[in-house]
Scaffold this active site. Structure first.
Site, mmCIF file in Angstrom:
data_model
loop_
_atom_site.group_PDB
_atom_site.id
_atom_site.type_symbol
_atom_site.label_atom_id
_atom_site.label_comp_id
_atom_site.label_asym_id
_atom_site.label_seq_id
_atom_site.Cartn_x
_atom_site.Cartn_y
_atom_site.Cartn_z
ATOM 1 N N LYS A 128 13.788 24.250 -17.071
ATOM 2 C CA LYS A 128 13.992 22.792 -17.091
ATOM 3 C C LYS A 128 12.890 22.078 -17.863
ATOM 4 O O LYS A 128 13.146 21.058 -18.503
ATOM 5 C CB LYS A 128 14.098 22.231 -15.667
ATOM 6 C CG LYS A 128 15.398 22.636 -15.001
ATOM 7 C CD LYS A 128 15.766 21.748 -13.846
ATOM 8 C CE LYS A 128 17.188 22.064 -13.397
ATOM 9 N NZ LYS A 128 17.620 21.335 -12.239
ATOM 10 N N LYS A 145 24.454 29.619 -17.309
ATOM 11 C CA LYS A 145 24.973 29.200 -16.001
ATOM 12 C C LYS A 145 25.801 27.916 -16.128
ATOM 13 O O LYS A 145 25.414 27.021 -16.881
ATOM 14 C CB LYS A 145 23.759 28.960 -15.088
ATOM 15 C CG LYS A 145 24.084 28.684 -13.641
ATOM 16 C CD LYS A 145 22.809 28.440 -12.842
ATOM 17 C CE LYS A 145 22.364 26.993 -12.920
ATOM 18 N NZ LYS A 145 22.088 26.342 -11.633
ATOM 19 N N LYS A 157 25.421 21.226 -13.872
ATOM 20 C CA LYS A 157 25.703 19.776 -13.943
ATOM 21 C C LYS A 157 25.092 19.168 -15.192
ATOM 22 O O LYS A 157 25.599 18.209 -15.743
ATOM 23 C CB LYS A 157 25.078 19.045 -12.753
ATOM 24 C CG LYS A 157 25.555 19.462 -11.396
ATOM 25 C CD LYS A 157 24.922 18.540 -10.351
ATOM 26 C CE LYS A 157 24.917 19.156 -8.975
ATOM 27 N NZ LYS A 157 23.643 19.829 -8.644
HETATM 28 N N1 AQP Z 1 26.744 28.215 -11.786
HETATM 29 C C1 AQP Z 1 26.570 28.414 -10.507
HETATM 30 N N2 AQP Z 1 27.141 29.494 -9.897
HETATM 31 C C2 AQP Z 1 26.976 29.704 -8.559
HETATM 32 N N3 AQP Z 1 26.268 28.877 -7.761
HETATM 33 C C3 AQP Z 1 25.702 27.792 -8.333
HETATM 34 N N4 AQP Z 1 24.952 26.793 -7.840
HETATM 35 C C4 AQP Z 1 24.617 25.941 -8.833
HETATM 36 N N5 AQP Z 1 25.143 26.350 -9.977
HETATM 37 C C5 AQP Z 1 25.818 27.505 -9.710
HETATM 38 C C6 AQP Z 1 24.580 26.683 -6.444
HETATM 39 O O1 AQP Z 1 24.932 25.388 -5.999
HETATM 40 C C7 AQP Z 1 23.990 24.986 -5.001
HETATM 41 C C8 AQP Z 1 23.482 23.619 -5.326
HETATM 42 O O2 AQP Z 1 22.805 23.610 -6.542
HETATM 43 P P1 AQP Z 1 21.897 22.352 -6.872
HETATM 44 O O3 AQP Z 1 22.728 21.223 -7.235
HETATM 45 O O4 AQP Z 1 20.974 22.061 -5.786
HETATM 46 O O5 AQP Z 1 20.995 22.862 -8.023
HETATM 47 P P2 AQP Z 1 21.247 23.670 -9.303
HETATM 48 O O6 AQP Z 1 21.323 25.108 -8.987
HETATM 49 O O7 AQP Z 1 20.164 23.289 -10.204
HETATM 50 O O8 AQP Z 1 22.673 23.172 -9.815
HETATM 51 P P3 AQP Z 1 23.130 22.753 -11.234
HETATM 52 O O9 AQP Z 1 24.545 22.428 -11.180
HETATM 53 O O10 AQP Z 1 22.726 23.776 -12.229
HETATM 54 O O11 AQP Z 1 22.363 21.402 -11.469
HETATM 55 P P4 AQP Z 1 21.382 20.969 -12.596
HETATM 56 O O12 AQP Z 1 22.131 21.095 -13.875
HETATM 57 O O13 AQP Z 1 21.068 19.556 -12.213
HETATM 58 O O14 AQP Z 1 20.205 21.882 -12.518
HETATM 59 C C9 AQP Z 1 22.874 26.040 -4.975
HETATM 60 O O15 AQP Z 1 23.125 26.900 -3.872
HETATM 61 C C10 AQP Z 1 23.071 26.773 -6.258
HETATM 62 O O16 AQP Z 1 22.649 28.116 -6.150
#
Ligand code: AQP
Length: 343
Positions: free
Chosen positions: A114, A206, A209
């Site tokens: 990040k 991955k 969001k």
């Molecule tokens: N691609 C993924 N596959 C499986 N699990 C996922 N999680 C996130 N992306 C995937 C799981 O969703 C939960 C919440 O995630 P989060 O919103 O707290 O943080 P993150 O992992 O950083 O999610 P994003 O969507 O990738 O957000 P951004 O882009 O803002 O960083 C967690 O249990 C995570 O493992």
């Protein structure tokens, strides 16, 4: 074996929820309600480690809460709340900031991803993120944490923080008549065919969001048409599907779509491949689109209904926060004594 029957997990309101959040986390939260005491949190304090528009943060917080409830989480039988309403999260995170080492934080791959080349210029909160996450979990002394594979390293750090706190304060923990393993060594629950859902545009990245391409992810509020279109346009190789999982190796896009199918239908990848061995994408993609729409449409319809009544969602969050605060304050009473704060 988990140390107790309590589960904690959180989701950041940092954008539109997607299929990865659903399959990697929310869908797996639901059955745990039958066997565990569940605490599911909208981690809005984590979200602001990257700047968020305040109105958008409020909207996204309600969206995550609506997704929990629409997916089948009962906010009365269990606890659903937003993190910032329980200030003990910030208080314990500060104590953990003083227990954890900067070197531990610098090693986190999510921070490196990040921050990129800009690590001097990102927020201090982004570096300390895993310390707040450890506080989220350990405030409730949760035995298990269901998460996607990307959170594995942060959970290992949570265990390290718990262990170091227990060691650093061993004498005080004993003097206060408390269990020497004051903070439990939490178990991650990372299992099933969908622990890491990948981008629909690039099978090595991955689904996230924050990916600038909307076509890379299926959002929980996407219409049926949008879901079908994104799956139809998903990047794939030209080969038909193999009849065994080993032959998906080196085919990340194919592996991802088969994994999504398996998770949505509660089957293993091997079972899906038995059914679709030899099929081309012209057969598999429409079947996957139909399945995704059948699973997601009832959830998105319910989410929209809930989002039409923001006051009801806010009332659930307030009620959950009140119950969470009772547990959290009991822990902080003890932690203040352990650390030596006069109260
Ligand atoms: N691609 C993924 N596959 C499986 N699990 C996922 N999680 C996130 N992306 C995937 C799981 O969703 C939960 C919440 O995630 P989060 O919103 O707290 O943080 P993150 O992992 O950083 O999610 P994003 O969507 O990738 O957000 P951004 O882009 O803002 O960083 C967690 O249990 C995570 O493992």
């Amino acid at each position: 074996m988990p140390v107790n029957n309590r589960v904690f997990s959180g989701i950041q309101p940092s954008g539109d929820l997607h299929l990865g959040n659903y399959l990697g986390a929310i869908r797996r939260f639901v059955p745990l309600q039958q066997t565990h005491e569940c605490i599911y949190c909208v981690v809005d304090m984590h979200a602001i480690t990257v700047w968020q528009d305040p109105d958008e943060l409020r909207r996204a917080t309600r969206e995550v809460a609506a997704a929990f409830i629409a997916a089948g989480i009962d906010p009365k039988a269990h606890i659903v709340f937003n993190q910032s309403q329980v200030m003990q999260h910030a208080e314990l995170a500060w104590v953990f900031n003083c227990v954890a080492r900067i070197g531990w934080m610098n090693r986190m791959t999510q921070f490196k991803d990040k921050a990129g080349k800009n690590s001097e210029n990102v927020s201090l909160g982004l570096l300390a993120y895993p310390s707040l996450m450890a506080a989220d979990i350990l405030l409730y002394k949760a035995g298990s944490v269901p998460v996607g594979d990307d959170q594995k390293q942060h959970l290992e750090l949570t265990r390290d923080i718990a262990q170091k706190f227990n060691n650093d304060y061993a004498a005080s923990i004993a003097a206060n008549g408390l269990d020497p393993e004051y903070f439990p060594i939490t178990e991650p629950l990372i299992a099933g065919p969908a622990t890491r859902i990948m981008s629909l545009r690039d099978g090595t990245k991955k689904m996230s969001k924050s990916d600038p391409s909307d076509a890379s992810r299926i959002s929980l509020l996407d219409t049926a048409d949008a879901i079908a279109k994104k799956i139809r346009r998903a990047t794939t190789d030209p080969e038909p599907l193999p009849d065994n999982e080993a032959d998906l190796k080196g085919r990340p896009e194919a592996d991802n779509l088969v994994g999504i199918y398996a998770a949505l239908s509660d089957r293993s990848k091997a079972e899906v491949l038995t059914e679709y061995a030899g099929a081309g994408w012209g057969t598999f993609k429409p079947a996957l689109a139909d399945l995704a729409v059948a699973v997601l449409e009832p959830i998105s319809t319910r989410m929209r209904d809930l989002l039409d009544e923001p006051d009801t969602i806010d009332a659930h969050l307030r009620d959950g926060a009140e119950r969470a605060r009772t547990i959290a304050e009991k822990t902080m009473f003890e932690v203040r004594d352990i650390v030596g704060f006069i109260r």
